[in-house]
Structure formats: C-alpha cells, structure tokens
Design a protein around this motif. Structure first.
Motif, PDB file in Angstrom:
ATOM      1  N   ILE A  51      38.858  37.630  45.241  1.00 25.98           N
ATOM      2  CA  ILE A  51      39.190  38.473  44.089  1.00 25.98           C
ATOM      3  C   ILE A  51      37.903  38.693  43.300  1.00 25.98           C
ATOM      4  O   ILE A  51      37.235  37.729  42.904  1.00 25.98           O
ATOM      5  CB  ILE A  51      40.269  37.815  43.216  1.00 25.98           C
ATOM      6  N   HIS A  52      37.588  39.977  43.100  1.00 25.64           N
ATOM      7  CA  HIS A  52      36.357  40.347  42.396  1.00 25.64           C
ATOM      8  C   HIS A  52      36.698  40.993  41.057  1.00 25.64           C
ATOM      9  O   HIS A  52      37.715  41.663  40.912  1.00 25.64           O
ATOM     10  CB  HIS A  52      35.538  41.333  43.235  1.00 25.64           C
ATOM     11  N   ALA A  53      35.830  40.784  40.116  1.00 28.09           N
ATOM     12  CA  ALA A  53      35.965  41.425  38.794  1.00 28.09           C
ATOM     13  C   ALA A  53      35.536  42.883  38.911  1.00 28.09           C
ATOM     14  O   ALA A  53      34.993  43.312  39.930  1.00 28.09           O
ATOM     15  CB  ALA A  53      35.113  40.684  37.766  1.00 28.09           C
ATOM     16  N   ASN A  55      33.056  44.317  37.669  1.00 31.47           N
ATOM     17  CA  ASN A  55      31.613  44.466  37.858  1.00 31.47           C
ATOM     18  C   ASN A  55      31.144  43.943  39.217  1.00 31.47           C
ATOM     19  O   ASN A  55      29.958  43.907  39.496  1.00 31.47           O
ATOM     20  CB  ASN A  55      30.855  43.765  36.725  1.00 31.47           C
ATOM     21  N   GLY A  56      32.083  43.488  40.064  1.00 29.68           N
ATOM     22  CA  GLY A  56      31.721  43.017  41.399  1.00 29.68           C
ATOM     23  C   GLY A  56      31.523  41.528  41.512  1.00 29.68           C
ATOM     24  O   GLY A  56      31.314  41.014  42.606  1.00 29.68           O
ATOM     25  N   ALA A  57      31.573  40.800  40.400  1.00 28.43           N
ATOM     26  CA  ALA A  57      31.391  39.347  40.458  1.00 28.43           C
ATOM     27  C   ALA A  57      32.618  38.686  41.078  1.00 28.43           C
ATOM     28  O   ALA A  57      33.751  39.087  40.834  1.00 28.43           O
ATOM     29  CB  ALA A  57      31.159  38.798  39.045  1.00 28.43           C
ATOM     30  N   LEU A  58      32.387  37.661  41.866  1.00 31.78           N
ATOM     31  CA  LEU A  58      33.466  36.930  42.516  1.00 31.78           C
ATOM     32  C   LEU A  58      34.191  36.078  41.485  1.00 31.78           C
ATOM     33  O   LEU A  58      33.592  35.266  40.797  1.00 31.78           O
ATOM     34  CB  LEU A  58      32.904  36.040  43.636  1.00 31.78           C
ATOM     35  N   MET A  59      35.512  36.261  41.381  1.00 33.40           N
ATOM     36  CA  MET A  59      36.304  35.496  40.425  1.00 33.40           C
ATOM     37  C   MET A  59      36.990  34.298  41.102  1.00 33.40           C
ATOM     38  O   MET A  59      37.011  33.212  40.547  1.00 33.40           O
ATOM     39  CB  MET A  59      37.377  36.393  39.787  1.00 33.40           C
ATOM     40  N   ALA A  60      37.558  34.507  42.292  1.00 29.48           N
ATOM     41  CA  ALA A  60      38.292  33.433  42.949  1.00 29.48           C
ATOM     42  C   ALA A  60      38.399  33.708  44.443  1.00 29.48           C
ATOM     43  O   ALA A  60      38.251  34.848  44.888  1.00 29.48           O
ATOM     44  CB  ALA A  60      39.694  33.298  42.349  1.00 29.48           C
ATOM     45  N   GLU A  61      38.640  32.627  45.195  1.00 28.78           N
ATOM     46  CA  GLU A  61      38.890  32.719  46.627  1.00 28.78           C
ATOM     47  C   GLU A  61      40.164  31.937  46.938  1.00 28.78           C
ATOM     48  O   GLU A  61      40.361  30.839  46.423  1.00 28.78           O
ATOM     49  CB  GLU A  61      37.739  32.105  47.434  1.00 28.78           C
ATOM     50  N   TYR A  62      41.007  32.503  47.779  1.00 29.20           N
ATOM     51  CA  TYR A  62      42.242  31.848  48.187  1.00 29.20           C
ATOM     52  C   TYR A  62      42.299  31.823  49.711  1.00 29.20           C
ATOM     53  O   TYR A  62      42.186  32.862  50.354  1.00 29.20           O
ATOM     54  CB  TYR A  62      43.463  32.595  47.647  1.00 29.20           C
ATOM     55  N   ALA A  63      42.485  30.623  50.267  1.00 27.79           N
ATOM     56  CA  ALA A  63      42.573  30.520  51.715  1.00 27.79           C
ATOM     57  C   ALA A  63      43.020  29.129  52.123  1.00 27.79           C
ATOM     58  O   ALA A  63      42.747  28.150  51.429  1.00 27.79           O
ATOM     59  CB  ALA A  63      41.226  30.823  52.350  1.00 27.79           C
ATOM     60  N   ARG A  64      43.710  29.055  53.233  1.00 24.54           N
ATOM     61  CA  ARG A  64      44.018  27.751  53.845  1.00 24.54           C
ATOM     62  C   ARG A  64      42.809  27.273  54.629  1.00 24.54           C
ATOM     63  O   ARG A  64      42.546  26.106  54.732  1.00 24.54           O
ATOM     64  CB  ARG A  64      45.223  27.880  54.766  1.00 24.54           C
TER      65      ARG A  64
END
Length: 131
Positions: A51-53, A55-64
């Motif tokens: 999930i990116h903001a 402005n392109g900054a990475l906000m979160a990652e979700y994965a098993r």
C-alpha cells in the motif's frame, strides 16, 4: 551351440522384463504424488500486497509470505548463469530429466554406499519445480 545362445537370449529377455517392471513400479511410486502438469501451467505464487501513499511512499505490506514478482528480464544475466551453474549445468541440453546426470548420481551413490557420505542428487531445475 545355437541352443545355448537361445537359452542365454531367453534368460536375458526375462531379466530385462523383470528390470523394466521394477523400474515401472519404482517410477509409478515416485510420480503418484506429483501435481498434474496442467496445474503448473497456471501456477501463480502469492505475492506481497503493498500500500502506497499518494506521494508514492510505502505505507504498509501485507503477506503470508514475503514474495515479490520479478520478471525474468529484470534478473541480470550473470545471476541467471550463476544459478544455472550451481543447480543444473545442462539445463538447455535436456528435456527436463538429465539422463547422464541421473546415471552419474546413481554410480556415485553406489560407490559411496555405506561410507556415510551424503548422497549425490540428480534432480534438474525442471524436476525441482515439478516437485
């Protein structure tokens, strides 16, 4: 003399049939747990959701599993060559099963039988993916 040759030929034929039957039984046992090849054609491993903001900054990652899809064109040729060198030197020269590598591994493992040495593998990249 002809009777002896016929007897030896018959004995060799029976022995060859027994060996072929044993190989067929062994291969049937080894391949019964393999997935259908059609499933492999549509295989899509799970990838990380990012999930990116605005402005392109990475906000979160979700994965098993933390996997990222990387197309083969993005991998440097040197890395591909190193992987093939370490895993399957004859990758482009066999149809998926390296008969010479398999024979070599069988001979080496027979020579090392009972010595406590680790067995030598003969699986190709294709066999590892199928497994």
């Amino acid at each position: 003399m002809i009777r002896l040759i016929g007897y030896l030929f018959g004995l060799a034929s029976v022995l060859a049939l027994i060996v072929a039957g044993g190989v067929a039984i062994y291969l049937n046992g080894m391949t019964k747990d393999l997935p259908n090849y059609e499933v492999l054609a549509s295989y899509a491993p799970p990838v990380t959701t990012r999930i990116h903001a605005g402005n392109g900054a990475l906000m979160a990652e979700y994965a098993r599993e933390r996997r990222l899809f990387l197309p083969i064109q993005a991998i440097p040729d040197r890395v591909k060559a190193a992987f093939l060198s370490a895993e399957d030197k004859n990758f482009y020269n066999h149809p998926g099963v390296d008969i010479y590598g398999l024979g070599r591994a069988i001979l080496v493992n027979l020579q090392n039988f009972g010595s406590g040495r680790r067995p030598v593998g003969a699986s190709t990249i294709t066999q590892q993916v199928a497994k």
